[in-house]
Write an enzyme that holds these catalytic residues in place. Structure first.
Site, PDB file in Angstrom:
ATOM      1  CB  SER A 191      -1.315  -0.243   1.244  1.00 35.42           C
ATOM      2  OG  SER A 191      -1.767   0.358   1.063  1.00 35.42           O
ATOM      3  CG  HIS A 219      -5.466  -2.840  -0.025  1.00 36.01           C
ATOM      4  ND1 HIS A 219      -4.765  -1.535  -1.452  1.00 36.01           N
ATOM      5  CD2 HIS A 219      -5.463  -1.884   0.868  1.00 36.01           C
ATOM      6  CE1 HIS A 219      -4.100  -1.408  -0.966  1.00 36.01           C
ATOM      7  NE2 HIS A 219      -3.846  -0.687   0.811  1.00 36.01           N
ATOM      8  CD  GLU A 277      -5.292  -3.661  -4.751  1.00 35.32           C
ATOM      9  OE1 GLU A 277      -5.017  -2.440  -4.153  1.00 35.32           O
ATOM     10  OE2 GLU A 277      -4.772  -4.765  -4.697  1.00 35.32           O
TER      11      GLU A 277
END
Length: 300
Positions: free
Chosen positions: A145, A267, A241
Site C-alpha cells: 500500500s 487490498h 481494488e
C-alpha cells in the site's frame, strides 16, 4: 477464488471498509490497527522480532536467517497509521520463505509528520543499512500500500543516484496521489477494504502545509519518477481494488517490471497469509523473486 477468499470478501466489505469509512481520528485508527494485527496478522512459528535502529527505529524480523541478505520492508497504512508491529507477521512470512533478515522501519507518520517526512526516513534507513555493512546487491526493497509506494519512491531516488538495491517488490502499492487512475472510480463499489471517498481527506493529512500540486512530486507519487538502470521489480495488485491502476500504470515507468494482477482479493491480501491460500501463493511467488535478486540467499 477459494472459499476462504469469499468469506474474507464478505467480512472485509461489511466490517473493515465500513470501519475505515467512519473513523476520522488517526490516533484511534492506529490503535484499532494495532489490535487487529495482534489477532489476525500473526507471525509464523519460530519468528523473532527485535527492536533495532537503522537510520530510524524499527524491528528486525527473522526466521532461521541465512547469509547477509536484508529485505527493507515499508509498512502500509496510508502514511497515517501502521507500524513495524502491525506488519511483523508479513515480514516474518517473507523472512521464513527467503532466509533474509527483514527490517521494518518505524517511519514518521502524518499528520504529525507530513510529507516528505516518510520519504526522508526511507532514505535515512537505506543509507544506514549500507553504513552498517549491508551491500546494495544484498538489499531488496519491499512494501504494501503506502509502504509499497514509499519503496518505489526510494527506488527511483536510488536509481537516479546510481546506487540501486538488488530489487523491489510491492503489494497493492499506492503510487499516484494525483488520483488519476480510473480504477479509483470503476472499482469503488467492488473494493473490499479502502473507502474511495476518504482518499482526498487522507491526502490532505499527508500533505500538511504542502500544496496540492506537490502530489506530482516523485517522492510522494513514484508514478511520476524515473528509474534509470532499474533492478528487477515485481508488483502485485488485485483486479477489483481501487489502486489496481496505480500498479498497472507503473509499466510506463518500469517497462521490465513483472506485474501480476490477481482476482477479487482484498487490498494488500498477502497480509492475510494465515487465512488465504491466495496470500500464501503470492508470498511464495514473491519469495522466489527475492531469492533470484539475492544470489547469496539463493545459494544458501
Amino acid at each position: 477464488m477459494s472459499w476462504q477468499a469469499e468469506v474474507v470478501r464478505v467480512v472485509a466489505r461489511k466490517v473493515t471498509r465500513r470501519a475505515l469509512a467512519r473513523q476520522r481520528d488517526p490516533a484511534i485508527a492506529r490503535a484499532d490497527f494495532e489490535r487487529l494485527s495482534g489477532r489476525v496478522f500473526r507471525a509464523p512459528p519460530g519468528s523473532l522480532a527485535l527492536e533495532g535502529t537503522a537510520g530510524v527505529p524499527g524491528l528486525w524480523v527473522s526466521n532461521r536467517p541465512q547469509g547477509e541478505s536484508v529485505v527493507l520492508y515499508f509498512h502500509g497504512g496510508a502514511y497515517v497509521m501502521g507500524s513495524p508491529r502491525t506488519h511483523t507477521g508479513i515480514a516474518a512470512a517473507i523472512a521464513l520463505r527467503t532466509g533474509a533478515r527483514v527490517f521494518v522501519p518505524d517511519y514518521r507518520l502524518a499528520p504529525e509528520h507530513p510529507f516528505p517526512a516518510a520519504f526522508d526516513d526511507a532514505v535515512a534507513t537505506y543509507d544506514a543499512l549500507v553504513a552498517l555493512g549491508s551491500r546494495p546487491e544484498n538489499i531488496v526493497l519491499g512494501g504494501d500500500s503506502a509502504g509499497g509506494g514509499l519503496a518505489l519512491a526510494l527506488l527511483g531516488h536510488l536509481c537516479r543516484e546510481g546506487r540501486p538495491p538488488a530489487g523491489l517488490f510491492a503489494f497493492s502499492p499506492w503510487t499516484d496521489l494525483t488520483f488519476a487512475g480510473a480504477s479509483l472510480v470503476t472499482n469503488a463499489a467492488r473494493e473490499q477494504v479502502l473507502p474511495a471517498h476518504r482518499l482526498t481527506e487522507t491526502r490532505t493529512l499527508i500533505l500538511g502545509s504542502a500544496k496540492p500540486q506537490d502530489t506530482n512530486d516523485p517522492r510522494l507519487s513514484p508514478l511520476q519518477a524515473s528509474f534509470p538502470a532499474a533492478p528487477p521489480v515485481m508488483l502485485h495488485a488485485a483486479q477489483s481494488e481501487i489502486l489496481r491502476d496505480d500498479t498497472q500504470r507503473m509499466r510506463g515507468r518500469l517497462p521490465n517490471a513483472e506485474i501480476r494482477i490477481a482476482g477479487d482479493l482484498p487490498h494488500a491480501w498477502p497480509m492475510l497469509h494465515r487465512w488465504l491460500p491466495e496470500a500464501r501463493e503470492t508470498l511464495d511467488q514473491t519469495a522466489a523473486f527475492i531469492r533470484q535478486c539475492l544470489p547469496q540467499t539463493a545459494e544458501s
